[in-house]
Write a protein that holds these residues in place. Sequence first.
Motif, PDB file in Angstrom:
ATOM      1  N   PHE A  22       0.854  -1.193   0.000  1.00  0.00           N
ATOM      2  CA  PHE A  22       0.000   0.000   0.000  1.00  0.00           C
ATOM      3  C   PHE A  22       0.891   1.245   0.000  1.00  0.00           C
ATOM      4  CE2 PHE A  22      -2.475  -3.211   2.262  1.00  0.00           C
ATOM      5  CZ  PHE A  22      -3.759  -3.051   1.755  1.00  0.00           C
ATOM      6  N   ARG A  44       1.201   5.357   1.513  1.00  0.00           N
ATOM      7  CA  ARG A  44       0.952   5.845   2.877  1.00  0.00           C
ATOM      8  C   ARG A  44      -0.448   6.426   3.062  1.00  0.00           C
ATOM      9  NH1 ARG A  44       1.814  11.415   4.284  1.00  0.00           N
ATOM     10  NH2 ARG A  44       2.614  12.649   2.560  1.00  0.00           N
ATOM     11  N   PHE A  45      -1.203   6.486   1.949  1.00  0.00           N
ATOM     12  CA  PHE A  45      -2.594   6.928   2.047  1.00  0.00           C
ATOM     13  C   PHE A  45      -3.537   5.725   2.168  1.00  0.00           C
ATOM     14  CE2 PHE A  45      -0.025   9.777  -0.531  1.00  0.00           C
ATOM     15  CZ  PHE A  45      -0.030  10.895   0.291  1.00  0.00           C
ATOM     16  N   GLY A  46      -2.962   4.538   2.295  1.00  0.00           N
ATOM     17  CA  GLY A  46      -3.778   3.333   2.452  1.00  0.00           C
ATOM     18  C   GLY A  46      -4.307   2.797   1.143  1.00  0.00           C
ATOM     19  N   GLN A  47      -3.803   3.323   0.005  1.00  0.00           N
ATOM     20  CA  GLN A  47      -4.272   2.839  -1.301  1.00  0.00           C
ATOM     21  C   GLN A  47      -3.523   1.567  -1.691  1.00  0.00           C
ATOM     22  OE1 GLN A  47      -3.499   6.722  -3.363  1.00  0.00           O
ATOM     23  NE2 GLN A  47      -5.593   6.397  -4.145  1.00  0.00           N
ATOM     24  N   HIS A  48      -4.290   0.612  -2.168  1.00  0.00           N
ATOM     25  CA  HIS A  48      -3.730  -0.693  -2.514  1.00  0.00           C
ATOM     26  C   HIS A  48      -2.882  -0.605  -3.782  1.00  0.00           C
ATOM     27  CE1 HIS A  48      -4.026  -4.714  -4.520  1.00  0.00           C
ATOM     28  NE2 HIS A  48      -3.583  -5.071  -3.323  1.00  0.00           N
ATOM     29  N   TRP A  86      -2.556   7.678   9.814  1.00  0.00           N
ATOM     30  CA  TRP A  86      -2.715   6.420   9.072  1.00  0.00           C
ATOM     31  C   TRP A  86      -3.924   5.637   9.613  1.00  0.00           C
ATOM     32  CZ3 TRP A  86       1.919   3.428   6.743  1.00  0.00           C
ATOM     33  CH2 TRP A  86       2.832   4.306   6.153  1.00  0.00           C
ATOM     34  N   HIS A  87      -5.138   6.205   9.439  1.00  0.00           N
ATOM     35  CA  HIS A  87      -6.357   5.502   9.864  1.00  0.00           C
ATOM     36  C   HIS A  87      -7.022   4.965   8.598  1.00  0.00           C
ATOM     37  CE1 HIS A  87      -5.891   7.347  13.812  1.00  0.00           C
ATOM     38  NE2 HIS A  87      -5.725   8.504  13.207  1.00  0.00           N
ATOM     39  N   PHE A  88      -6.851   3.674   8.327  1.00  0.00           N
ATOM     40  CA  PHE A  88      -7.389   3.087   7.093  1.00  0.00           C
ATOM     41  C   PHE A  88      -8.571   2.190   7.425  1.00  0.00           C
ATOM     42  CE2 PHE A  88      -2.609   3.131   6.266  1.00  0.00           C
ATOM     43  CZ  PHE A  88      -2.635   4.423   5.774  1.00  0.00           C
ATOM     44  N   ASP A  89      -9.402   1.887   6.393  1.00  0.00           N
ATOM     45  CA  ASP A  89     -10.533   1.001   6.705  1.00  0.00           C
ATOM     46  C   ASP A  89     -10.049  -0.418   6.981  1.00  0.00           C
ATOM     47  OD1 ASP A  89      -9.818   0.454   4.128  1.00  0.00           O
ATOM     48  OD2 ASP A  89     -11.802   0.819   3.240  1.00  0.00           O
ATOM     49  N   TRP A  90      -8.819  -0.750   6.569  1.00  0.00           N
ATOM     50  CA  TRP A  90      -8.290  -2.092   6.829  1.00  0.00           C
ATOM     51  C   TRP A  90      -7.383  -2.143   8.052  1.00  0.00           C
ATOM     52  CZ3 TRP A  90      -2.981  -1.894   6.114  1.00  0.00           C
ATOM     53  CH2 TRP A  90      -2.510  -0.874   5.286  1.00  0.00           C
ATOM     54  N   ASP A 110      -6.160   0.501  11.724  1.00  0.00           N
ATOM     55  CA  ASP A 110      -5.863   1.753  12.423  1.00  0.00           C
ATOM     56  C   ASP A 110      -4.409   1.658  12.906  1.00  0.00           C
ATOM     57  OD1 ASP A 110      -5.497   3.836  14.206  1.00  0.00           O
ATOM     58  OD2 ASP A 110      -7.579   3.781  14.896  1.00  0.00           O
TER      59      ASP A 110
END
Length: 412
Positions: free
Chosen positions: A76, A78-82, A262-266, A268
């Motif tokens: 990923f 650092r914005f939590g994008q795959h 870095w609070h991601f839906d997958w 925290d």
Amino acid sequence: MTVPVAIVGGGIGGLALALELHAAGVECRVFESVPRLSAVGVGINLLPHATRQLDRLGLLPQLSAAAVSTRESVFFNRFGQHIHTEPTGVAAGYRWPQFSIHRGDLQAVLADAVRARLGPDALVTGHTCVDAAEDSTGVTLTFALPDGTTTTQRAAAVVGCDGIHSAIRKQLHPDEGEPVYSGYTMWRGVTVHEPIRSGASMIRAGWLATGKLVVYPIRDAVDAAGRQLVNWVVEIETPQHTGRDWNRAGRAEDFLGHFADWHFDWLDVPALLRGAESVLEYPMVDQDPLPWWGTARVTLLGDAAHPMVPRGSNGGGQAILDAAALAKALRTHATIPDAFAAYEQLRRPATAAVVRANRTNPPDAILREVYERTGDRPFDTIGEVITESELDAILTNYKRTAGYSLTALSEA
Ligand SMILES: Cc1cc2nc3c(=O)[nH]c(=O)nc-3n(C[C@H](O)[C@H](O)[C@H](O)COP(=O)(O)OP(=O)(O)OC[C@H]3O[C@@H](n4cnc5c(N)ncnc54)[C@H](O)[C@@H]3O)c2cc1C
């Protein structure tokens, strides 16, 4: 009494070597510095080239019970994008699994097997090697004991498996330069946490300049709620401020700020990092590959021979491969000097290539490419940033260099 082979250091490589030599019918004894083995360190990964050797030694059932069999490797930004997912271990078609395991659990499985197969006296603790004096018929080792006295041991041959601060390496190569600092430091910890993604995922995210994260579980079902022990590592570009010591305590305030949003839906991430009871700090250093390792009767193995920055999950694995190669050389050559020469000829170039690849293009080079090409900004679609074939090339090249490409292991 002369020991045929004295192994200095009872870490991952030294214990694997004892088991390999026993299987090859070569007598040996392990001399370990710490008075008692305990579960120090945190997580470590064993890739299929290493688990294949451990399978040959009959250790897969014990390791499967202690480890998590990793099924996927996920990247990923650092914005939590795959960015990319690739299957690992058996899920990728290998005959052998990838294990993510607490280093203490791995060492305990190996040490139990050494004591059971070679006898209770085969692993001698509280013996810190301070000198190895070689002559034409053998080697006299001197050990410092916990009570301040010293003792000696005669051996026909000595293998220095004594890790990153190897006394044997220093004696063989007294003029070697200082360790090379990579420019970034890592902090590590373990947190009891709900399974993340598949519950068997190795996750890498971000990049060193702004903060990189590696997360993987190392023990399953550690409580009634089915949570796991999750290993995490953060790595950040920073001036070197500590020497290398696997057990040095670190401070959360030195890195938490880099991951505050870095609070991601997958996952925290701040909660994961804050959930660890303690933090370890380690400067990412390695050493330039040596032009030669050993002499007629003294050689090196594992980190003592080829310390590498821990970026490709290969430190433990390469030590295990060294052990298999050295046992085979001793089994198939008539003399110790011939066997040591053959072992070094095979393993020195192979491991030097891994040391160099870990500096430049280990698997996380994917993260560097995305960081640089996007200018550290979110992307719309990953395909516009990097193609599948570019991603595949980075991963496949590293596997080939480190010796665990699917093709190589399928043919083995
Ligand atoms: C305390 C510790 C914690 C670690 N934590 C991690 C981790 O969290 N994650 C990770 O990926 N890797 C970790 N490692 C490193 C990892 O184990 C190695 O990179 C890898 O497994 C290669 O194994 P090795 O046998 O070459 O070295 P190691 O596993 O480091 O083993 C070296 C052994 O030699 C012993 N020793 C050192 N000097 C002497 C001496 N003079 N005489 C006798 N014995 C001596 C040490 O006590 C140690 O048991 C750790 C190593 C240590 C020692």
